[in-house]
Design a protein around this motif. Structure first.
Motif, short mmCIF file in Angstrom:
data_model
loop_
_atom_site.label_atom_id
_atom_site.label_comp_id
_atom_site.label_asym_id
_atom_site.label_seq_id
_atom_site.Cartn_x
_atom_site.Cartn_y
_atom_site.Cartn_z
N SER A 1 -9.23 -0.37 -13.86
CA SER A 1 -10.53 -0.28 -13.21
C SER A 1 -11.38 -1.50 -13.54
O SER A 1 -11.13 -2.22 -14.52
CB SER A 1 -11.27 0.99 -13.68
OG SER A 1 -11.64 0.86 -15.05
N ASP B 1 -0.82 6.97 -0.64
CA ASP B 1 -2.19 7.38 -0.93
C ASP B 1 -3.18 6.23 -0.70
O ASP B 1 -4.33 6.28 -1.13
CB ASP B 1 -2.32 7.89 -2.36
CG ASP B 1 -1.87 6.85 -3.40
OD1 ASP B 1 -1.49 5.74 -2.97
OD2 ASP B 1 -1.91 7.16 -4.59
N ASP B 2 -2.70 5.17 0.00
CA ASP B 2 -3.52 4.00 0.32
C ASP B 2 -3.88 3.15 -0.90
O ASP B 2 -4.68 2.21 -0.80
CB ASP B 2 -4.81 4.40 1.05
CG ASP B 2 -4.52 4.89 2.46
OD1 ASP B 2 -3.51 4.47 3.03
OD2 ASP B 2 -5.30 5.72 2.97
N LYS B 3 -3.28 3.46 -2.05
CA LYS B 3 -3.52 2.66 -3.24
C LYS B 3 -2.74 1.36 -3.14
O LYS B 3 -1.54 1.36 -2.88
CB LYS B 3 -3.11 3.42 -4.50
CG LYS B 3 -3.36 2.65 -5.78
CD LYS B 3 -2.94 3.45 -7.00
CE LYS B 3 -3.17 2.66 -8.28
NZ LYS B 3 -2.75 3.44 -9.48
N GLU B 4 -3.42 0.24 -3.34
CA GLU B 4 -2.77 -1.06 -3.24
C GLU B 4 -2.08 -1.42 -4.55
O GLU B 4 -2.66 -1.29 -5.63
CB GLU B 4 -3.80 -2.14 -2.90
CG GLU B 4 -3.19 -3.53 -2.73
CD GLU B 4 -4.25 -4.60 -2.51
OE1 GLU B 4 -4.09 -5.39 -1.58
OE2 GLU B 4 -5.22 -4.64 -3.27
N THR B 5 -0.82 -1.84 -4.46
CA THR B 5 -0.08 -2.30 -5.62
C THR B 5 0.11 -3.80 -5.53
O THR B 5 0.72 -4.31 -4.58
CB THR B 5 1.30 -1.62 -5.71
OG1 THR B 5 1.13 -0.20 -5.80
CG2 THR B 5 2.08 -2.11 -6.93
N SER C 1 0.85 -1.18 0.00
CA SER C 1 0.00 0.00 0.00
C SER C 1 0.89 1.23 0.00
O SER C 1 1.80 1.35 0.83
CB SER C 1 -0.92 0.01 1.22
OG SER C 1 -1.83 -1.07 1.18
N ARG D 1 -7.66 -4.84 -9.50
CA ARG D 1 -6.58 -4.45 -8.58
C ARG D 1 -5.28 -5.17 -8.92
O ARG D 1 -4.20 -4.59 -8.85
CB ARG D 1 -7.00 -4.74 -7.14
CG ARG D 1 -8.00 -3.75 -6.57
CD ARG D 1 -8.12 -3.88 -5.07
NE ARG D 1 -8.73 -5.14 -4.68
CZ ARG D 1 -10.05 -5.32 -4.55
NH1 ARG D 1 -10.88 -4.33 -4.80
NH2 ARG D 1 -10.53 -6.50 -4.17
#
Length: 230
Positions: free
Chosen positions: A207, A83-87, A80, A202
Motif C-alpha cells: 500500500s 479481481d482487477d488487481k494489477e500485478t 490484471s 503498485r
C-alpha cells in the motif's frame, strides 16, 4: 543555398538518429551479435512510434503485430487479475525489446504494456521480422536467447514477491536509476522522473502508506532525498 543547407542538416540528424538506434539494437538481447548489415536493415525496417506517458501500447489479449524496441523512455509490463488487481511484472527501458514472445507463438499478448514516461519506440512488424529471419537464420537463435532472458527476469520477479518491502523497493529504485539516473556534480544520483508513492506501491505490491513509511526511514538515514516530492 538555404534550402541545400537545410537538407544537409536534416540528413545529418537522420543519420545520427539511425546511428543511435543501431547502438541500442546492438545492446539488446534479441539483436546483439547480428552482422552490422543486418542491423542496418532492421533500423530501416522499424516504424517509429511515440507513446505518451500513461498510454497503453498494447493490452493482454491483443493480437500480435510484431515486437518493439524502446529507443527512449520506460514502459511498465503488468497483468490484471480477475479481481482487477494489477500485478507488476517488469519495467523496461532504452535498448529493451518488448513483445518478442509473439514472434514465436503468434498467440495473443500475455501482458499489458503501459508507457511509464514519454517513449520513442520502433515497431518491427511480423512481416519484416520474417523477411529478415529468412535472410539471416541466426535471428532465430538470438530470439531464443532473448526469450530465455525474459523468462529469467520473470522468474526473478515472481521470486522476489516473498521478499521484504525494503528489498523490493530497492530493486525498483535501481531500475529507475538505470533508466532515468543523472549523476549530479556532488556525486548524488538524481532519478529524473516523477513517480508517485501509489505507483511505487503498485510496483512493489504494498500500500501507499507502507511505502511512505519505508521512504521516510530512508530519508532519515540520508539514503534518499527529494527535490520535488513524490
Amino acid at each position: 543555398n538555404h534550402l541545400l543547407m537545410h537538407s544537409l542538416v536534416k540528413g545529418h540528424v537522420c543519420m545520427k538518429q539511425d546511428s543511435d538506434k543501431k547502438l541500442l539494437l546492438e545492446r539488446s538481447a534479441l539483436f546483439r551479435g547480428l552482422p552490422s548489415t543486418t542491423l542496418d536493415r532492421i533500423v530501416n525496417a522499424v516504424q517509429p512510434i511515440s507513446v505518451k506517458k500513461g498510454k497503453i501500447l498494447f493490452r493482454r489479449g491483443d493480437t500480435v503485430n510484431g515486437c518493439y524496441t524502446i529507443f527512449s523512455g520506460a514502459m511498465k509490463v503488468s497483468r490484471s487479475e480477475d479481481d482487477d488487481k494489477e500485478t507488476f511484472l517488469a519495467m523496461v527501458g532504452a535498448g529493451d525489446i518488448i513483445g518478442e514472445i509473439g514472434l514465436v507463438d503468434r498467440k495473443p499478448r500475455s501482458a499489458t504494456v503501459t508507457a511509464f514516461s514519454d517513449c520513442e519506440l520502433g515497431l518491427l512488424s511480423l512481416r519484416d521480422f520474417e523477411r529478415l529471419a529468412t535472410e539471416n537464420a541466426e535471428v532465430y537463435r538470438y530470439l531464443l536467447v532473448s526469450l530465455c532472458t525474459r523468462m529469467r527476469e520473470t522468474n526473478e520477479t515472481v521470486r522476489t514477491r516473498d521478499f521484504s518491502l525494503c528489498y523490493r523497493l530497492s530493486q525498483i529504485f535501481l531500475k529507475l536509476a538505470e533508466t532515468f539516473g543523472v549523476v549530479l556534480p556532488d556525486g548524488r544520483l538524481l532519478i529524473n522522473q516523477k513517480i508517485t508513492q501509489a505507483e511505487l506501491g503498485r510496483m512493489a505490491g504494498f500500500s501507499r502508506e507502507i511505502v511512505n513509511r519505508q521512504l521516510s526511514k530512508w530519508r532519515r538515514a540520508e539514503l534518499l532525498s527529494k527535490i520535488s516530492g513524490f
